[in-house]
Design a protein around this motif. Structure first.
Motif, PDB file in Angstrom:
ATOM      1  N   ASN A 136      18.434 -19.950  17.146  1.00 42.07           N
ATOM      2  CA  ASN A 136      19.888 -20.098  17.167  1.00 42.07           C
ATOM      3  C   ASN A 136      20.546 -18.714  17.134  1.00 42.07           C
ATOM      4  O   ASN A 136      20.376 -17.958  16.182  1.00 42.07           O
ATOM      5  CB  ASN A 136      20.326 -20.912  15.948  1.00 42.07           C
ATOM      6  N   ARG A 138      23.358 -17.654  16.486  1.00 44.43           N
ATOM      7  CA  ARG A 138      24.373 -17.378  15.463  1.00 44.43           C
ATOM      8  C   ARG A 138      23.768 -17.227  14.072  1.00 44.43           C
ATOM      9  O   ARG A 138      24.494 -17.049  13.112  1.00 44.43           O
ATOM     10  CB  ARG A 138      25.393 -18.515  15.404  1.00 44.43           C
ATOM     11  N   TRP A 139      22.478 -17.414  13.965  1.00 44.50           N
ATOM     12  CA  TRP A 139      21.858 -17.348  12.631  1.00 44.50           C
ATOM     13  C   TRP A 139      21.116 -16.037  12.465  1.00 44.50           C
ATOM     14  O   TRP A 139      20.522 -15.510  13.406  1.00 44.50           O
ATOM     15  CB  TRP A 139      20.867 -18.499  12.468  1.00 44.50           C
ATOM     16  N   ARG A 140      21.114 -15.549  11.235  1.00 48.07           N
ATOM     17  CA  ARG A 140      20.278 -14.390  10.937  1.00 48.07           C
ATOM     18  C   ARG A 140      18.821 -14.826  10.877  1.00 48.07           C
ATOM     19  O   ARG A 140      18.515 -15.973  10.533  1.00 48.07           O
ATOM     20  CB  ARG A 140      20.684 -13.778   9.595  1.00 48.07           C
ATOM     21  N   TYR A 182      20.147 -10.319  13.827  1.00 51.28           N
ATOM     22  CA  TYR A 182      20.314 -11.523  14.638  1.00 51.28           C
ATOM     23  C   TYR A 182      19.296 -11.508  15.775  1.00 51.28           C
ATOM     24  O   TYR A 182      18.823 -10.444  16.177  1.00 51.28           O
ATOM     25  CB  TYR A 182      21.728 -11.589  15.208  1.00 51.28           C
TER      26      TYR A 182
ATOM     27  N   SER C  12      31.852  -6.180  13.501  1.00 48.53           N
ATOM     28  CA  SER C  12      32.948  -6.786  14.229  1.00 48.53           C
ATOM     29  C   SER C  12      33.753  -5.717  14.968  1.00 48.53           C
ATOM     30  O   SER C  12      34.269  -5.952  16.043  1.00 48.53           O
ATOM     31  CB  SER C  12      33.837  -7.598  13.287  1.00 48.53           C
ATOM     32  N   SER C  15      31.797  -4.945  18.012  1.00 50.05           N
ATOM     33  CA  SER C  15      31.450  -6.066  18.878  1.00 50.05           C
ATOM     34  C   SER C  15      32.148  -5.946  20.227  1.00 50.05           C
ATOM     35  O   SER C  15      33.118  -5.219  20.399  1.00 50.05           O
ATOM     36  CB  SER C  15      31.846  -7.382  18.214  1.00 50.05           C
ATOM     37  N   GLU C 194      23.683 -27.427  24.734  1.00 49.36           N
ATOM     38  CA  GLU C 194      23.029 -26.854  23.551  1.00 49.36           C
ATOM     39  C   GLU C 194      21.962 -27.778  22.980  1.00 49.36           C
ATOM     40  O   GLU C 194      20.939 -27.322  22.495  1.00 49.36           O
ATOM     41  CB  GLU C 194      24.063 -26.545  22.462  1.00 49.36           C
ATOM     42  N   HIS C 217      23.987 -26.098  13.640  1.00 41.96           N
ATOM     43  CA  HIS C 217      23.364 -25.468  14.800  1.00 41.96           C
ATOM     44  C   HIS C 217      24.262 -25.514  16.022  1.00 41.96           C
ATOM     45  O   HIS C 217      24.519 -24.509  16.659  1.00 41.96           O
ATOM     46  CB  HIS C 217      22.032 -26.139  15.119  1.00 41.96           C
ATOM     47  N   PRO C 220      28.504 -23.968  15.770  1.00 43.25           N
ATOM     48  CA  PRO C 220      28.814 -22.536  15.929  1.00 43.25           C
ATOM     49  C   PRO C 220      28.612 -22.049  17.362  1.00 43.25           C
ATOM     50  O   PRO C 220      29.244 -21.080  17.765  1.00 43.25           O
ATOM     51  CB  PRO C 220      27.815 -21.843  14.990  1.00 43.25           C
ATOM     52  N   ASN C 221      27.780 -22.726  18.122  1.00 42.93           N
ATOM     53  CA  ASN C 221      27.505 -22.274  19.472  1.00 42.93           C
ATOM     54  C   ASN C 221      28.424 -22.875  20.525  1.00 42.93           C
ATOM     55  O   ASN C 221      28.333 -22.522  21.694  1.00 42.93           O
ATOM     56  CB  ASN C 221      26.051 -22.576  19.837  1.00 42.93           C
TER      57      ASN C 221
END
Lengths: 362, 328, 307
Positions: A136, A138-140, A182, C12, C15, C194, C217, C220-221
């Motif tokens: 994933n 978005r996960w560490r 990440y 951030s 980014s 996803e 899961h 967030p994506n």
């Protein structure tokens, strides 16, 4: 030699791939006549208005094999042959359409319906092909590896979980500090190491590896294959290793199954399979591999392509491409049966001894 | 090699990004003789595909050729205007890419695409071009070419599509074909068919091929010479048998040892630790030195040129004594 | 902990999104304008020269004063006053506050509903999916304003006396309900992509509950496009609110939003007191424009193909 290696001989082949009668104490996974059908029909409205029939895709058809504790079974075949479907049936990502699969005597059917005992789920894990899609984004990394630990409550408490994650990461050759990053900060090979650490987190006994190195460069593939071999020795893991690459399978497997259009056409110990392949398709596959040794041996690339699995040819599905096909092959589906000398083969020509046994490679 | 067909000298491809300029191909030189097959092999990010793209003028912006020369038959082609380059592409240099679907327009029948290509580059009438198209399809092994010519790309299987792409590439009888991973998307049995086809076509037409791939097996089957790329540079170049049987550069040695083999039994594969450096962190000196087992001082300071090493040439200071002899 | 925070801040700032922001003058101007709008709206009680809702401060003798630069104007009422003597500048500050509150609350409501239903439809599939999406199709065939009017009408009929005090929530509900479909469709599409990715399959293998997989899961994506839609939707919601208030079914005239102000001013347009309508209208346009520019930038910045 593999831990399950046995003396060569005619008697043994029937013994380990057969039906329930041969259930030995060391059989960890038994796949018995497994089948998976996908409904690929157009939507109901289009079907009714357009007068189109239902269309079923037999992705896996009557597949049976055993895997013994501590060994590696390789499953090879070209794209669309159903090898990945077999993997997903075993771990319960797909529901069986027919047949059964037992893990240590317990049916895995409950895995697919979601009410399997945690103990079973914990013991069977999978490593996926695409190192970019299997984590994933978005996960560490530490959270990714900790997910199964938390899900199974194997370790309780933040500190203890962190220690376990650090240990797993270093086990697969990463640094504990990598846990804070990440996935996109890692290369493909490193991501596959993370995947392996995550799969090991639930302390499984059995790993289904679905093309784990196909997306990797060769030098990275070597690193991952070496790591997997070391882990197997160290932790006593059992692998089902799926790949389209015969050389990779030759390197990792103790026994090998060859699939074509949803069926296993040959299943044998590695040595006889690569030295004296029996099924014409296995021979063709071996012949098609580019010859790195540059022996200059002339190869005859087999004509034709894999037929559309929606409309497989009758009889033996390989008959349109087979130089040994006769009328029986065109009408009767051959069963996987013990072949002379070694292994199991699903081929009328082999059964009738119409094909001479030729050593493929020294 | 007195008169090379393609000559690349000190080619440098750069990508300006907001974090600085990345050098993806750095000082690459090689030549291809008429009718020769040069394999370019390397792992992802080694710069092999970019080298091919730079030659046919299809670098994706903001990528650009920052230095060096590319000559086709003695004529510089790296600084040609777009229109002139477009005429060379197809007429004198053909291209085959990994994914046959992206090379074919799904909206037109393959016959129309072939006829268009033929008429763009050769002075031919519609009927003659169509006859030639059917001939080409037959030549690349498409059965019943006369009927299939009016079908659309989606009606062909992956292997057949790649044959159509090859037919398009050879339609104007180019002198050079750049094939970028032409068999990677295909199954082994189909891959063998395509390799055999490519070999036969080169032999019959005397076409030179630059074959870009990550698969040493394909190179061994097809190429006359091979260039092994690492981090945007050529690590080793030489006759294919020499490089494969007796690799000289430590990277090539590691690469060959890491390929699983169908012969023999090994507990472990040879392993090069670490990964190829990212483009923004290419080490000084020899780019391979942090991963090299035989590294010494000089490797960290100076970048090696290609030096004579047995049958091939390797960019490695281990062969420095040979270079002194030659330089004298 | 401080180290983590510093890491997060540096990440951030470093980014791609932040980089794209620093290199887009439009986005920066829009952000400044929007921040100013939000700032004055939030701080209205302190920055506005008068409190237009405080009846004690109102003086009818000050009614319909022109802006200060026109003859007859009064410097203490820079943009003039309305028919009840309320300072236009102050009412704009307070009105923008109500418009923003309604807009943001409605968007949060829409987003919550749409994202939840979209996730469910995309992840579960089958009949659940078919049902949710057919409801969405039916709703799409009604104009949003009609749905809002319907809800408002029902609310008036059901709670006749309490309507004024509930007007705010009725507005939020009616604007919110009419907007969920867009979120649901987008989220459903991305969810279907996803859910077939291997990281979701891996989570299923660990026996994670489907709801947890959706929330931790998948969600967030799929949020990237949702943020874009939500930003632009705030502008739409503010406009819808203004339209409803203009039609007289919005917030009451005693606590006017920008739309209400425009409606009030509309009565005086033809008698020459144009400022009562013009200035609230301008404020509305500027605020909506800033939000839309931000949304456009966000869409481009989040779209990997345009990068």
């Amino acid at each position: 030699m593999s831990p399950t290696g046995r003396p060569e001989g005619e008697h043994r082949s029937a013994q380990h791939e057969g039906g329930p009668a041969s259930a030995g104490a060391d059989v960890l996974l038994r796949v018995a006549h497994a089948g998976k059908t996908f409904d690929v029909s157009p939507p109901w409205l289009a079907r009714t208005l357009g007068g189109q029939p239902r269309r079923l895709l037999h992705a896996v058809d009557d597949v049976s094999f055993d895997i013994r504790r501590g060994e590696t079974l390789g499953l090879v075949g070209e794209s669309g042959c159903g090898k990945s479907t077999v993997a997903r049936l075993i771990v319960g990502l797909y529901r069986l359409s027919s047949g059964s699969i037992f893990y240590a005597g317990e049916s895995v059917a409950a895995l697919a319906s979601g009410n399997a005992p945690r103990s079973l789920r914990r013991r069977l894990q999978m490593i996926f092909q695409d190192p970019y899609a299997s984590l994933n984004p978005r996960w560490r990394v530490a959270d990714i590896v900790a997910e199964p630990i938390r899900a199974h409550r194997l370790v309780v408490g933040g500190k203890a979980i962190r220690a376990r994650v650090d240990a797993l990461l270093s086990h697969v050759g990463l640094a504990a500090a990598d846990g804070r990053k990440y996935p996109h900060q890692f290369s493909g090979g490193q991501r596959q190491r993370i995947s392996i650490a995550r799969a090991l987190a639930s302390e499984p006994e059995f790993l289904v590896c679905d093309e784990p190195t196909s997306a990797l460069d060769v030098s990275v593939q070597a690193q991952v294959l070496n790591l997997m071999r070391d882990l197997q020795r160290e932790l006593g893991l059992t692998y089902l290793f799926i790949s389209h690459n015969l050389a990779v399978v030759h390197h990792v497997a103790d026994r090998v199954g060859v699939m074509y259009l949803g069926r296993i056409v040959e299943l044998a110990d590695k040595k006889p399979l690569f030295a004296t392949p029996r099924h014409p398709y296995t021979r063709m596959l071996l012949d098609a591999i580019p010859d790195l040794a540059m022996t200059g041996k002339a190869r005859t690339p087999v004509a034709g392509e894999v037929p559309n699995p929606l409309t497989p040819p009758p009889g033996c599905t390989f008959h349109p491409r087979c130089p040994h096909a006769n009328d029986r092959c065109r009408s009767e589906v051959p069963k996987l049966a013990p072949a002379p000398l070694a292994g199991m083969v699903a081929c009328h020509a082999v059964e009738e001894r119409r094909i001479p046994i030729v050593a493929e490679r020294a | 090699m007195s008169n090379p067909l393609l000559e690349v000298r000190d080619l440098r491809v750069e990508f300006p990004t907001r974090r600085g300029t990345l050098t993806a191909v750095d000082g690459v030189s090689f030549a291809i003789a008429p009718g020769e097959v040069l394999g370019v092999v390397g792992e992802s990010g080694a710069g092999k595909s970019l080298t091919g793209a730079a030659i046919i003028g299809l670098l994706e912006p903001p990528g650009r050729i920052a230095a060096g020369e590319i000559r086709l038959d003695g004529m510089r082609i790296d600084n040609l205007p777009h229109e002139a380059m477009r005429r060379i592409r197809g007429r004198r240099i053909g291209a085959i890419f990994q994914d046959p679907l992206t090379s074919l327009d799904p909206l037109y029948s393959i016959g129309r695409q072939l006829v268009e290509t033929i008429r763009t580059h050769l002075d031919m009438g519609d009927a003659a071009a169509r006859r030639r198209a059917i001939e080409l399809l037959g030549e690349v092994g498409i059965p019943a070419a006369g009927q299939r010519i009016d079908q659309y790309p989606h009606q062909f299987s992956g292997g057949m599509r790649q044959r159509v792409v090859i037919a398009l590439a050879i339609a104007a009888q180019p002198q050079l074909i750049i094939a970028d991973e032409p068999t990677t998307a295909l199954d082994v049995s189909i891959q063998a068919q395509i390799i055999a086809l490519l070999k036969r076509l080169c032999r019959d037409h005397g076409t030179a091929v630059m074959l870009v791939t990550h698969d040493m097996g394909v190179i061994a089957e097809t190429a006359d010479r091979v260039a092994v790329m690492y981090a945007g540079r050529i690590a080793e170049i030489g006759p294919v048998a020499g490089v494969i049987r007796a690799p000289r550069h430590p990277y090539t040695i590691g690469l060959m040892g890491s390929i699983p083999s169908l012969v023999g039994e090994r507990e472990h594969l040879l392993q090069i630790d670490g990964t190829m450096p990212r483009l923004n962190a290419i080490p000084t000196g020899c780019a391979f030195h942090p991963r090299c087992e035989r590294v010494f001082d000089r490797c960290q300071r100076e970048r090696p040129d290609l030096l004579d090493a047995g049958a091939s040439r390797a960019a490695c200071w281990l062969y420095a004594s040979g270079s002194r002899k030659e330089g004298a | 902990m401080a180290g983590r925070l510093a890491d997060a801040l540096r990440d951030s700032w470093d980014s791609d999104l932040a980089w794209s922001f620093r290199h887009s003058p439009y986005a920066m101007v829009a952000a400044i304008v929007f921040a100013a709008c939000v700032g004055t709206a939030v701080l209205a009680p302190w920055v506005a020269p008068h409190n237009p809702f405080d009846l004690a401060q109102l003086d009818l003798s000050n009614s319909l004063k022109p802006p200060m630069w026109i003859a007859g104007g009064d410097p203490s009422y820079p943009l003039g006053t309305d028919d009840q003597g309320r300072d236009i500048l102050s009412t704009i500050f307070f009105g923008a506050r109500i418009s923003l509150e309604v807009g943001i609350a409605a968007v949060l409501f829409s987003m919550g509903l749409g994202v939840a239903l979209g996730l469910l439809a995309g992840y579960v599939g089958g009949k659940t999916d078919a049902f949710i999406m057919r409801v969405a199709d039916v709703q799409l065939s009604f104009p949003a304003i009609l749905i809002a009017l319907l809800i408002d009408g029902v609310a008036r009929a059901v709670f006749p006396g309490a309507h004024d005090s509930m007007a705010f929530w009725v507005l939020v509900l009616s604007i919110g309900v009419s907007g969920w479909v867009q979120y649901a469709r987008t989220v459903r599409g991305s969810t279907m992509v996803e859910k077939n990715k291997e990281y979701v399959q891996a989570a299923r293998l660990f026996g994670i509950h489907p709801l947890a997989i959706m929330a931790r899961h998948v969600l967030p994506n799929v949020l990237g496009p949702v943020l874009v839609i939500a930003t632009i939707h705030i502008a739409t919601a503010i406009i819808t609110e203004a339209t409803l208030s203009f039609l007289g079914v919005g917030v009451p005239a005693t606590e006017p939003s920008l739309g209400t102000l425009i409606r009030i001013g509309n009565d005086f347009m033809f008698s020459g007191e144009w400022w009562v309508t013009l200035f609230p209208g301008l404020a509305l346009v500027i605020m909506v424009l800033a939000i839309n520019l931000l949304g456009d930038w966000l869409r481009d910045a989040l779209n990997p193909r345009l990068r």
